[in-house]
Design an enzyme around this catalytic site. Structure first.
Site, PDB file in Angstrom:
ATOM      1  N   LYS A  47       0.847  -1.205   0.000  1.00 23.07           N
ATOM      2  CA  LYS A  47       0.000   0.000   0.000  1.00 23.07           C
ATOM      3  C   LYS A  47       0.877   1.247   0.000  1.00 23.07           C
ATOM      4  CE  LYS A  47      -3.833  -2.436   2.115  1.00 23.07           C
ATOM      5  NZ  LYS A  47      -4.487  -2.882   3.337  1.00 23.07           N
ATOM      6  N   GLN A  91      -4.438  -1.656   9.486  1.00 21.78           N
ATOM      7  CA  GLN A  91      -4.357  -2.986   8.883  1.00 21.78           C
ATOM      8  C   GLN A  91      -4.966  -4.023   9.822  1.00 21.78           C
ATOM      9  OE1 GLN A  91      -3.185  -3.632   5.698  1.00 21.78           O
ATOM     10  NE2 GLN A  91      -3.957  -5.681   6.047  1.00 21.78           N
ATOM     11  N   ASP A 114     -10.977   2.786   4.054  1.00 25.68           N
ATOM     12  CA  ASP A 114     -11.341   1.373   3.935  1.00 25.68           C
ATOM     13  C   ASP A 114     -12.858   1.223   3.776  1.00 25.68           C
ATOM     14  OD1 ASP A 114      -9.498  -0.669   3.767  1.00 25.68           O
ATOM     15  OD2 ASP A 114      -9.070  -0.741   5.913  1.00 25.68           O
TER      16      ASP A 114
END
Ligand code: NDP
Length: 278
Positions: A47, A91, A114
Site C-alpha cells: 500500500k 491494517q 477502507d
C-alpha cells in the site's frame, strides 16, 4: 474470458496518478500496522509503495503488538486532526486484546478510506455511497469491464463478512441486481449457485467452488486468497475447471487482489477532494 485485474488496476492507478499530478496539495494516506505479522507487513508495504507510485504523501506507522487500546485510539485521533492526512487505514486483523470495531469507529468517517466505518456502510446501504469498501468496489469495476448489464441479474455472493461479502451484496443490490447472500450455514449451496448469472466468492476455502456448481455462461469473481502448503496462491474457486464453464472469470492471483489497492488509492483521492471542497 479471463478478467485481467492486474491490467485494469494498473490503468486505474495510472488515471489516479494523472489526476494527482494536477493537484496543488498531494493526497495523504496513513497506514497503521500493529505488531509484526509478516502477511500484514507485506500488505502495508504494498500500500505504501502504491501511494508513492501515484504521488501521494504516505505515512507508514508501525506500532508494537502490545500497544494499548487507549494508545492506538490516541494515534488515530492524532491522524484525524492532521491536515496532511486524507485517509487512515488500520491494517486488520489486530491483536486479540484490541477492539477492532472501536478502532474503526474512531476513524473520522471522512478519512475512512477502507469504508468500514458504520457511517460509510450505512451510506452504502442507503445507496448514497461515499467511501466504499475497497474490495467490493474493485469487483464492481471488474464487472463493468465485462460490459454485462447487472440490472435484474441473479447474483449469488458466497461469504458474508463485514469487509467483503456484506458490502459486496449491497453493491450488487445498488446496481439493481437480485442478490442472494450465502454463509457457512447455507443449505444446498450448489443449487443456489446453479441459478446465478454472477457468482462472487469470498470464503477463504481453497478451490471450494466446483465447476459443476456453476451455470454455463456465468460470470465468476473469486475474491479468495489462499496459500497452499506448496506456497502456491489459489482462490476459492477451482479455476482450471470453472474457466471452461464461465463466460468471464477472475484468476488468483491477478484478479480481485490488485483492484483492492487501486480502489484504496481512489478512495483516498475521493476523501482528499471532499475535504478540499469543505
Ligand atoms: P471471513 O472469514 O471474515 O468470512 C468468511 C465468510 O465465508 C463468512 O461469512 C462465512 O460464513 C463464509 N463461509 C465459510 N465457510 C463457508 C461455506 N462452507 N459455505 C458458504 N460460506 C462459508 O473472510 P473474509 O471475507 O475476510 O475473506 C474471505 C476470503 O477473501 C479470504 O480468502 C481472504 O483472504 C480473501 N480476501 C481477499 C481480498 C482481496 O483483496 N482479494 C480482500 C479481503 C479478503 P459465516 O458468516 O457463517 O461464518
Amino acid at each position: 474470458m479471463i478478467i485481467d485485474g492486474k491490467k485494469i488496476a494498473h490503468e486505474l492507478r495510472q488515471a489516479i496518478a494523472n489526476q494527482v499530478a494536477l493537484l496543488e496539495q498531494k493526497p495523504g494516506l496513513a497506514v497503521i500496522l500493529v505488531g509484526d505479522d509478516p502477511a500484514s507487513a507485506v500488505y502495508v508495504r504494498n500500500k505504501d509503495n502504491a501511494c508513492k507510485e501515484v504521488g501521494f504523501y504516505s505515512e507508514k506507522i508501525n506500532k508494537p503488538a502490545n500497544i494499548t487500546q487507549t494508545e492506538l485510539l490516541a494515534e488515530i485521533e492524532r491522524l484525524n486532526n492532521d491536515d496532511s492526512i486524507d485517509g487512515i487505514l488500520v491494517q486488520l486483523p489486530l491483536p486479540n486484546h484490541l477492539d477492532a470495531n472501536q478502532v474503526i469507529e474512531t476513524i473520522n468517517p471522512e478519512k475512512d478510506v477502507d469504508g468500514f466505518h458504520s457511517e460509510n456502510i450505512g451510506k452504502l446501504m442507503q445507496n448514497k455511497p461515499f467511501l466504499r469498501p475497497c474490495t467490493p468496489k474493485g469487483v464492481m469495476i471488474l464487472l463493468k469491464i465485462t460490459g454485462v448489464d447487472l440490472v435484474g441479474k441473479n447474483c449469488v455472493v458466497v461469504g458474508a463478512s463485514n469487509i467483503v461479502g456484506r458490502p459486496m451484496a449491497c453493491e450488487l443490490l445498488n446496481a439493481r441486481a437480485t442478490v442472494t447472500i450465502c454463509n457457512s450455514k447455507t443449505q444446498d449451496l450448489s443449487s443456489k449457485l446453479k441459478q446465478a448469472d454472477i457468482v462472487v466468492v469470498a470464503v477463504g476455502i481453497p478451490k471450494m467452488i466446483q465447476a459443476n456448481w456453476i451455470k454455463s455462461g456465468a460470470i465468476v469473481i473469486d475474491v479468495g486468497i489462499n496459500r497452499l502448503d506448496n506456497g502456491r496462491l489459489v482462490g476459492d474457486v477451482d479455476f482450471d475447471t470453472a474457466k471452461e464453464v464461465a463466460s468471464w472469470i477472475t484468476p488468483v492471483p491477478g484478479g480481485v487482489g490488485p483492484m483492492t489497492i487501486a480502489t484504496l488509492l481512489e478512495n483516498t483521492l475521493t476523501a482528499h477532494k471532499a475535504r478540499k471542497q469543505k
